[in-house]
Design a protein around this motif. Structure first.
Motif: not given
Length: 827
Positions: A60, A69-70, A73, A76, A93
């Motif tokens: 993360v 950040r979301t 993620t 990924t 997440i």
């Protein structure tokens, strides 16, 4: 035999064929955050299943905003093409898995309900309900709570909703200082909280227990401890207190005696990761039993998520793995384990879901009592702090104490006692004196001072002094068996003795002296009368006649055993003289004996003969030590004369109370003051200071005991040591050393030995004999008179006429008569 190269080739072919077969249908891709990978990897290595699970790391990334950040993620996870995720809860997440329809098994608390997120860890609210139910079942009305996180706050909120409970809470930081924890425990003890709930991590829990042991707050009774330790990570910490009779109850999710052993991470995390893998495997098998689906298809993920949420009957390391419609853990149980030092047993279960509302979620099993359990003595080999108070002869500073250090500065009964106990129980000690010089009483703010305050504050391990055991002190501290019994008596200064230059008059009372003088006069006069009458009745004219002066001189000389010129010649006079001589013999003997007693026996004339005499006078003030056990007796007693004394001490004579015993004895010597204190101390001062005397009768018997903090496990061992010292005679030897029979005489017992002056009742008999002698002599004199009269009348002889001679004619001289008269006079 096959060569090594051929065997290796065959094994490689088999592995490839197996992987190819499994890859086509049975490889489950599970994403794990990097920080939690080791835990899941360890759980996977111990996991037995036909399903092949492959782990993928989810890094993360850090970002400037939650949106960024979301998004990162999302990229990924979408690139990994995973089927499920196992990790602690992360908001980014959770948002991504909700979008990609990926089942997300969280090992920690989720913030909000989502369709693809489930929480395998039980809700904190449920654990708080369990703890509250346990506290109620144990009938705890007053408790303390130590917590260090948000989970503790939620439990505390649940406890606060019950208004029947009194809760005192102390929040600890993540890295709390030992001093802060000690202060919190001391505050808990001061407010008399004896039940405690610990909701902290392992580090803070270890500190709390360690400080509680130092303060003797672990043993039962009176202390009971409740811990929330879902992962049973405190097992090794509890083993350190196997030598103490503790009563710990631990609320766990894992069985307390579980065989799970981990060294690098938390046991609960390992168990939750194992249960998550087991849940995924079981749910996958459920899907495989139906129509076979493409695992990369969203339909498989949706069915896997549905299978996880609707799973029933699957048992994991943490119990039944079921979830409610919000994805929270449901239908599980907490395990209650009781630890009693070196043993533990199952105490009960708390069920999160029951079949009926009438069935209580908490089910307790009967407690196990081990009557024959013995524990080693916890003070052995340790150095303890012993608080004392300076009071003769219990604790005194030696004359050369400035040249010494440590325990060598002190001497006394208490010092010898703790030395004997320490040698018997094999521990060391350090003596220090209480800073405020008080024995211990509760102040207006509710706190205790003196020796009791030192025990409650944790500064002292025990108190060895003339500390009286009473109900008020027994409520806050514990006492051993009494090592000495004390009463209350009064000590006063001996009244100054007045000396008299006429001490020789004291053997006889004034009434006796007056009677003696009167007897002397009466007997002298009667003797003179008897001699005159006897001389007139005598037939011989030649007997000399005793004058009144000679009669007084003869009686006085007879009284002092001296010689006189004349003696009685008549029979009545001699009878009277014999009675007087007997009277003088008895009187002189009694006077001599009583005078010797007056000169050899010291006489005590004190206005106070007993304790109750103090209430009948106002000249002598009386009091005792402020905030002491003696003062508590006067304050609480219902006995009338003692109640009057308390009113006099507390309301009338406000300066009658003293701060310590030394001030009390000093006031006795300087003022008209009576000091109420223990007979043991009063007797010692009366023996060593001949200006003091002890007055009884003694009252209010109580014992002196060694004081220890409440719940101290070593109390019983100290009591047994005292009893053994008593059985061995060692305790009597120590008492004899400080309360020997030598010293000042016990003048308070002189009443039976005092020389009292002779009263008239004591010598009335000799006066009766003297009066009898006077009566007998008078009767004999009358008899002689009447006898002579009768003899003279019977003879009737006429008198011869004498010739008349001239005045100038010389009188004839009879030489023989003149010579005889001179001889009589000289005699």
């Amino acid at each position: 035999m096959l060569s090594w190269s051929r065997a290796t080739y065959i094994l490689l072919v088999l592995v490839i064929s197996f992987i190819s077969r499994v890859t086509s249908v049975d490889i489950l891709k599970v994403g794990v955050v990097s920080s939690f990978r080791d835990v899941v990897q360890s759980a996977l290595s111990n996991f037995q299943s036909d399903l092949f699970i492959q782990l993928y790391d989810i890094d993360v990334p850090s970002a400037r905003s939650s949106y960024d950040r979301t998004y990162k993620t999302f990229k990924t996870i979408s690139n990994l093409e995973i089927h499920a995720i196992i990790s602690p809860y992360d908001y980014a997440i959770a948002q991504v898995t909700e979008t990609l329809n990926i089942p997300y098994i969280s090992t920690t608390h989720i913030e909000e309900s989502m369709d693809y997120s489930v929480q395998i860890l039980p809700e904190t609210a449920l654990s708080s309900h369990a703890i509250t139910d346990v506290a109620k079942a144990y009938e705890w009305n007053k408790m303390g709570v130590f917590y260090d996180g948000n989970n503790g706050i939620k439990v505390l909120e649940q406890l606060m909703t019950d208004h029947t409970l009194t809760v005192r809470a102390w929040r600890l930081d993540e890295k709390e200082e030992r001093k802060r924890i000690r202060e919190s425990l001391l505050e808990m003890r001061k407010v008399l909280v004896e039940t405690c709930i610990v909701l902290c991590d392992k580090a803070n829990t270890d500190l709390v227990l360690d400080e509680a042991r130092n303060l003797a707050m672990l043993s039962t009774p009176p202390y009971f401890w409740l811990f929330s330790d879902l992962g049973s990570v405190m097992r090794k910490s509890f083993n350190k207190y196997r030598d103490i009779a503790v009563n710990f109850t631990v609320v766990t999710l894992l069985p307390f005696n579980s065989s799970i052993n981990t060294f690098s991470f938390n046991r609960l995390d390992f168990a939750l990761a194992t249960d998550a893998l087991r849940l995924l495997a079981s749910s996958s098998y459920t899907i495989y039993n139906g129509p076979r689906l493409n695992m990369d298809d969203d339909t498989f993920k949706k069915q896997l998520n549905s299978a996880i949420r609707n799973n029933t009957g699957l048992m994991g390391l943490t119990g039944n793995l079921e979830f409610d419609d919000k994805g929270r853990r449901d239908n599980f149980s907490f395990i209650l384990t009781t630890i009693t030092g070196n043993e533990n047993y199952l105490r009960g279960h708390w069920l999160s879901k029951t079949d009926s509302t009438e069935v209580a979620p908490l089910k307790l099993y009967p407690p196990l009592h081990h009557a024959n359990r013995t524990t080693p003595f916890p003070l052995k080999g340790r150095t303890v702090k012993v608080v004392m108070i300076q009071e003769r002869p219990f604790t005194m500073l030696k004359r050369d104490y400035r040249l010494k250090r440590g325990n060598a500065r002190f001497e006394g009964f208490a010092v010898d006692l703790i030395d004997a106990v320490a040698k018997m129980l094999d521990f060391k000690y350090e003596i220090y004196l209480v800073h405020d010089g008080k024995f211990g009483s509760k102040e207006k703010n509710g706190e205790w001072n003196g020796l009791i305050g030192e025990l409650l504050s944790g500064n002292a391990t025990m108190s060895v002094a003339s500390l009286v055991i009473n109900s008020e002190r027994e409520e806050v501290v514990d006492f051993t068996k009494p090592f000495k019994t004390r009463y209350i008596s009064v000590v006063m200064r001996i009244p100054s003795q007045s000396t008299s230059k006429f001490e020789f008059l004291n053997p006889l009372s004034p009434q006796v002296w007056v009677c003696i003088i009167c007897s002397f006069v009466v007997v002298s006069v009667v003797l003179y009368v008897l001699e005159r009458i006897g001389h007139k009745n005598s037939l011989s004219e030649e007997e000399p006649e005793i004058t009144i002066r000679e009669s007084f001189w003869f009686i006085f000389g007879s009284l002092l055993q001296g010689n006189t010129d004349s003696t009685p010649q008549s029979i009545p006079g001699r009878i009277l003289t014999s009675a007087w001589w007997f009277f003088a013999l008895i009187l002189i003997s009694s006077y001599t004996a009583n005078l010797a007693a007056f000169l050899t026996v010291k006489k005590i004339n004190t206005p106070i003969k007993t304790v109750t005499d103090l209430t009948q006078q106002t000249k002598i003030k009386f009091g005792t030590v402020r905030d002491s056990g003696v003062m508590a007796f006067f304050k609480n007693t219902n006995i009338e004369h003692f109640s009057k004394m308390w009113v006099q001490m507390s309301e009338v004579d406000l300066d009658s109370m003293v701060d310590n015993t030394e001030d009390g004895y000093r006031k006795v010597l300087k003022e008209k003051y009576a000091f109420f204190w223990d007979t043991t101390v009063n007797k010692y001062h009366a023996m060593t200071d001949c200006q003091l005397m002890e007055i009884g009768p003694a009252f209010d018997p109580k014992g002196f005991g060694i004081g220890v903090p409440p719940g101290a496990t070593y109390k019983e061992e100290l009591s047994m040591a005292i009893l053994r010292l008593s059985d061995m005679g060692r305790l009597h030897e120590i008492e004899t050393k400080w309360w020997n029979s030598e010293g000042c005489p016990d003048l308070s017992k002189a009443n039976t030995d005092e020389a009292a002056e002779l009263q008239i009742d004591n010598v009335a008999g000799v006066f009766f004999i003297l009066v009898g002698g006077i009566i007998v002599a008078s009767l004999v004199c009358l008899g002689e008179y009447f006898a002579n009269a009768m003899i003279g009348a019977s003879k009737k002889t006429p008198k011869k006429k004498r010739s008349v001679k001239s005045k100038d004619e010389p009188k004839p001289t009879d030489i023989s008569e003149s010579t005889e008269r001179d001889t009589f006079i000289r005699a």
